[in-house]
Design a protein around this motif. Structure first.
Motif, mmCIF file in Angstrom:
data_model
loop_
_atom_site.group_PDB
_atom_site.id
_atom_site.type_symbol
_atom_site.label_atom_id
_atom_site.label_comp_id
_atom_site.label_asym_id
_atom_site.label_seq_id
_atom_site.Cartn_x
_atom_site.Cartn_y
_atom_site.Cartn_z
ATOM 1 N N LEU A 193 43.125 35.675 5.315
ATOM 2 C CA LEU A 193 44.433 35.580 5.491
ATOM 3 C C LEU A 193 45.078 34.847 4.696
ATOM 4 N N THR A 194 44.635 33.871 4.592
ATOM 5 C CA THR A 194 45.029 32.842 3.499
ATOM 6 C C THR A 194 45.298 33.511 2.325
ATOM 7 N N GLN A 195 44.291 34.095 1.668
ATOM 8 C CA GLN A 195 44.440 34.710 0.584
ATOM 9 C C GLN A 195 45.727 35.730 0.469
ATOM 10 N N ALA A 207 39.689 32.328 18.245
ATOM 11 C CA ALA A 207 39.919 33.888 18.196
ATOM 12 C C ALA A 207 39.992 34.518 16.578
ATOM 13 N N VAL A 208 40.210 33.460 15.638
ATOM 14 C CA VAL A 208 40.258 33.763 14.167
ATOM 15 C C VAL A 208 39.000 33.261 13.476
ATOM 16 N N PRO A 209 38.127 34.071 13.081
ATOM 17 C CA PRO A 209 36.724 33.446 12.402
ATOM 18 C C PRO A 209 36.968 33.078 11.291
ATOM 19 N N ALA A 210 36.218 32.134 10.744
ATOM 20 C CA ALA A 210 36.472 31.439 9.674
ATOM 21 C C ALA A 210 36.801 32.241 8.366
ATOM 22 N N ALA A 211 36.061 33.365 8.409
ATOM 23 C CA ALA A 211 35.995 34.546 7.383
ATOM 24 C C ALA A 211 37.353 35.141 7.396
ATOM 25 N N CYS A 228 56.501 36.582 6.704
ATOM 26 C CA CYS A 228 55.058 37.119 7.233
ATOM 27 C C CYS A 228 54.058 36.253 6.538
ATOM 28 N N ALA A 229 54.326 35.843 5.243
ATOM 29 C CA ALA A 229 53.179 35.032 4.533
ATOM 30 C C ALA A 229 53.037 33.573 5.320
#
Length: 345
Positions: free
Chosen positions: A289-291, A280-284, A81-82
Motif C-alpha cells: 500500500l505504501t508503494q 487487520a493490515v499485514p506487514a506485506a 487516495c494516496a
C-alpha cells in the motif's frame, strides 16, 4: 414524485470513468517515467520529476478538453487516495503522539502566519479577501483551506484562482528547497517530518518534500500535515463569525456544517490507520500500500504540474506574490525556531 438517483449510479460512474480516463492515463504515464528517473536518482525520488514534467508539458502544449477532466481528477482525488493509503504506515497511538508533539510548533507558525498576513496585507494594500485566502492557504493547507474559506468570506473567483496559483508556486519551491535545508541542518527523518508537515502548506508538497528527504520521514510528515488540516474548522468558524458581524448577516454553524469541513481523506486515513492498529493490515500488505501510495502521489503531482496557470500568476501583479513569499518564509522560520526552542532537532 422525485426519482431516486441510485438506479442511475452505475451509468453515471461509467460516464465519469470514461471522462477522466485519458487525462489520468497521461498522468500515470508521467508517474511511471518519474519512477524510473527516481530509481536512478534517489535524491529526487519520483515526486519532483513528476511535477517538473507536468509543468513542462503544460508549457509546451496546454492540455485540451479531452485531457483536462482526468488531469484535475489526478491532482485532487488520486492524491487524496494516496493519503488514505499512507494510513497503513501508522497506528492510532502514533497519530495521537504525533499530534501532541506537533501542536506547539503548528499553533505558533499558524499564529505568526495569520498575524503576518493581516499586517502585510494592509501594508501592501492588498484586497482583504485575497489577503485572507493567501494567509489561510499558506498557514493551514493550501488549496483545501482556500476552497473551504472562499464561500465563508464570499470571495470572488479571480481572488480564489490567484490565491491558489500563489500558494502552489511556493509549494513547488518548498519541494525543491526544504530537503536541501533539512540535510544541511542535519535533521533526522522524524525532525524533517515535523518541519515539512508544519511549514509546507499543501498535502501534495508535504508528501513530495518528505519523499525526497527520506522514505521514513513520509509517514510522520503526513500525520503532522493532517493534524494541521483540522485547523480549517476553527478558522472557518471564526471567519464566518467575523463576516457575519461585518455584513450583518450572521450564519449559524450547526454540527452538520462543521462536519462538512472535515476532509473525507482525513477520515479515510484514520480508518486505514485503525485497521493497521488492529492488525487487520499485514506487514506485506502495508508495504504494498505504501508503494502504491508513492506512485499515486507521482500521478497526482503530474496532474498538478499540468494544471499550473502560469499566466494567472504573471498577470495578477507582484504584491500578492510578495505576500505569499514573505508568509512562506515566516512560517518556515517560525517552525525552525520553535523546533529549536523545544529541542525537536
Amino acid at each position: 414524485m422525485q426519482v431516486s438517483p441510485l438506479p442511475t449510479l452505475p451509468s453515471r460512474l461509467a460516464t465519469r470513468g470514461v471522462e477522466v480516463l485519458p487525462g489520468t492515463l497521461l498522468c500515470a504515464a508521467i508517474a511511471a517515467v518519474s519512477t524510473v528517473i527516481g530509481s536512478f536518482l534517489p535524491m529526487l525520488g519520483s515526486a519532483i520529476p513528476a511535477v517538473v514534467i507536468g509543468v513542462l508539458v503544460a508549457l509546451v502544449r496546454t492540455p485540451g478538453p479531452r485531457l483536462r477532466p482526468g488531469i484535475g481528477y489526478s491532482g485532487k482525488f488520486v492524491l487524496q487516495c494516496a493519503v488514505v493509503l499512507l494510513g497503513a504506515q501508522l497506528s492510532l497511538a502514533s497519530i495521537v503522539e504525533v499530534g501532541a508533539e506537533s501542536l506547539p510548533v503548528m499553533l505558533s507558525s499558524l499564529t505568526v502566519c495569520l498575524l503576518g498576513a493581516w499586517l502585510l496585507g494592509r501594508a501592501l494594500k492588498i484586497d482583504r479577501d485575497l489577503t485572507v485566502l493567501v494567509g489561510v492557504g499558506t498557514g493551514i493547507c493550501g488549496a483545501s483551506a482556500i476552497a473551504a474559506v472562499s464561500p465563508v468570506i464570499k470571495a470572488k473567483s479571480a481572488d480564489i484562482a490567484y490565491a491558489i496559483s500563489t500558494v502552489f508556486l511556493f509549494n513547488i519551491l518548498a519541494v525543491l528547497i526544504f530537503p536541501v535545508v533539512g540535510h544541511a541542518l542535519g535533521m533526522t527523518p522524524h525532525a524533517f517530518g515535523l518541519f515539512a508537515g508544519t511549514a509546507v502548506n499543501d498535502t501534495s508538497s508535504v508528501v513530495a518534500a518528505a519523499s525526497v528527504f527520506s522514505a521514513s520521514a513520509l509517514g510522520f510528515a503526513v500525520v503532522v500535515k493532517l493534524v494541521r488540516t483540522l485547523m480549517i474548522i476553527p478558522i472557518s468558524i471564526g471567519l464566518a463569525v467575523m463576516e457575519g458581524r461585518r455584513s450583518g448577516e450572521g450564519e449559524r454553524f450547526t454540527p452538520r456544517r462543521v462536519l462538512r469541513l472535515v476532509p473525507w481523506f482525513l477520515v479515510g486515513f484514520l480508518v486505514v490507520a485503525t485497521l493497521t492498529s488492529l492488525g487487520a493490515v499485514p506487514a506485506a500488505a502495508a508495504d504494498l500500500l505504501t508503494q502504491v501510495s508513492v506512485f499515486l502521489v507521482a500521478t497526482a503531482l503530474a496532474g498538478i504540474g499540468m494544471s499550473t496557470d502560469l499566466r494567472a500568476i504573471r498577470t495578477a501583479g507582484l504584491r500578492p506574490l510578495l505576500l505569499g513569499g514573505i508568509l512562506s518564509v515566516l512560517v518556515a522560520s517560525t517552525t525552525l525556531g520553535v523546533m529549536a526552542l523545544t529541542g525537536a532537532f
